[in-house]
Design a protein around this motif. Structure first.
Motif, PDB file in Angstrom:
ATOM      1  N   SER A  21       0.845  -1.189   0.000  1.00  0.00           N
ATOM      2  CA  SER A  21       0.000   0.000   0.000  1.00  0.00           C
ATOM      3  C   SER A  21       0.878   1.236   0.000  1.00  0.00           C
ATOM      4  N   SER A  30      -6.258  12.580  -6.847  1.00  0.00           N
ATOM      5  CA  SER A  30      -6.903  11.976  -8.006  1.00  0.00           C
ATOM      6  C   SER A  30      -6.335  12.486  -9.326  1.00  0.00           C
ATOM      7  N   MET A  34       0.133   7.414 -10.659  1.00  0.00           N
ATOM      8  CA  MET A  34       0.873   6.736  -9.595  1.00  0.00           C
ATOM      9  C   MET A  34       1.605   5.532 -10.164  1.00  0.00           C
ATOM     10  N   SER A  70      -3.764  -0.825  -8.359  1.00  0.00           N
ATOM     11  CA  SER A  70      -5.091  -0.220  -8.262  1.00  0.00           C
ATOM     12  C   SER A  70      -4.996   1.016  -7.382  1.00  0.00           C
ATOM     13  N   ARG A  71      -6.030   1.823  -7.414  1.00  0.00           N
ATOM     14  CA  ARG A  71      -6.042   3.036  -6.608  1.00  0.00           C
ATOM     15  C   ARG A  71      -7.427   3.271  -6.041  1.00  0.00           C
ATOM     16  N   ASN A  73      -9.159   6.580  -4.803  1.00  0.00           N
ATOM     17  CA  ASN A  73      -8.999   8.030  -4.659  1.00  0.00           C
ATOM     18  C   ASN A  73      -9.634   8.560  -3.380  1.00  0.00           C
ATOM     19  N   THR A  76      -7.087   8.046  -0.922  1.00  0.00           N
ATOM     20  CA  THR A  76      -5.792   8.557  -1.413  1.00  0.00           C
ATOM     21  C   THR A  76      -4.699   7.516  -1.242  1.00  0.00           C
ATOM     22  N   THR A  77      -4.983   6.337  -1.715  1.00  0.00           N
ATOM     23  CA  THR A  77      -4.062   5.209  -1.560  1.00  0.00           C
ATOM     24  C   THR A  77      -3.965   4.441  -2.871  1.00  0.00           C
ATOM     25  N   VAL A  78      -2.771   3.975  -3.171  1.00  0.00           N
ATOM     26  CA  VAL A  78      -2.557   3.099  -4.317  1.00  0.00           C
ATOM     27  C   VAL A  78      -2.042   1.769  -3.784  1.00  0.00           C
ATOM     28  N   TYR A  79      -2.451   0.693  -4.431  1.00  0.00           N
ATOM     29  CA  TYR A  79      -2.117  -0.640  -3.979  1.00  0.00           C
ATOM     30  C   TYR A  79      -1.397  -1.411  -5.091  1.00  0.00           C
ATOM     31  N   CYS A  95       7.001   3.707  -4.146  1.00  0.00           N
ATOM     32  CA  CYS A  95       5.812   4.330  -4.701  1.00  0.00           C
ATOM     33  C   CYS A  95       6.203   5.715  -5.219  1.00  0.00           C
TER      34      CYS A  95
END
Length: 118
Positions: A21, A30, A34, A70-71, A73, A76-79, A95
């Motif tokens: 994460s 958004s 990323m 994936s994200r 919004n 506010t996290t990208v995985y 990241c």
């Protein structure tokens, strides 16, 4: 600018899975593309997976079919989900964020170690 903090790294056996994460703080998450990069010992940093603000994804050939970016919004996290891990996936994973008005990734996390044992 956004600030990025990665989590979820660790030690896993070959064939196993991990999910990384990257939590972002700052304005307009958004609007940022990323990405996840990785750097193995003695090697250059390489792009592993990226996702645009619109949700389009691309992957390095070495991880296609095994990794998913994936994200969220709202959070506010990208995985990044990593499956079927191989010893050659061992690296520090970073990241990164790219503002829509830039052509380079200007914000970076501190990195998280992923070690895959054979």
């Amino acid at each position: 600018q956004v600030q990025l903090v990665e989590s979820g790294g660790g030690l896993v056996q070959a064939g196993g899975s991990l999910r990384l994460s990257c939590a972002a703080s700052g304005r307009s998450f958004s609007n940022y593309a990323m990405a996840w990069f990785r750097q193995a010992p003695g090697k250059q940093r390489e792009l592993v997976a990226a996702i645009t603000s619109g949700g389009s994804r691309n992957y390095a050939d070495s991880v296609k079919g095994r990794f998913t970016i994936s994200r969220d919004n709202a959070k506010t996290t990208v995985y990044r989900q990593m499956n079927s891990l191989k010893p050659e996936d061992t690296a520090v994973y970073y990241c990164a964020a790219r503002a829509s008005y830039r052509d380079y990734y200007g914000s970076w996390g501190q990195g998280t170690q992923v070690t895959v044992s054979s």
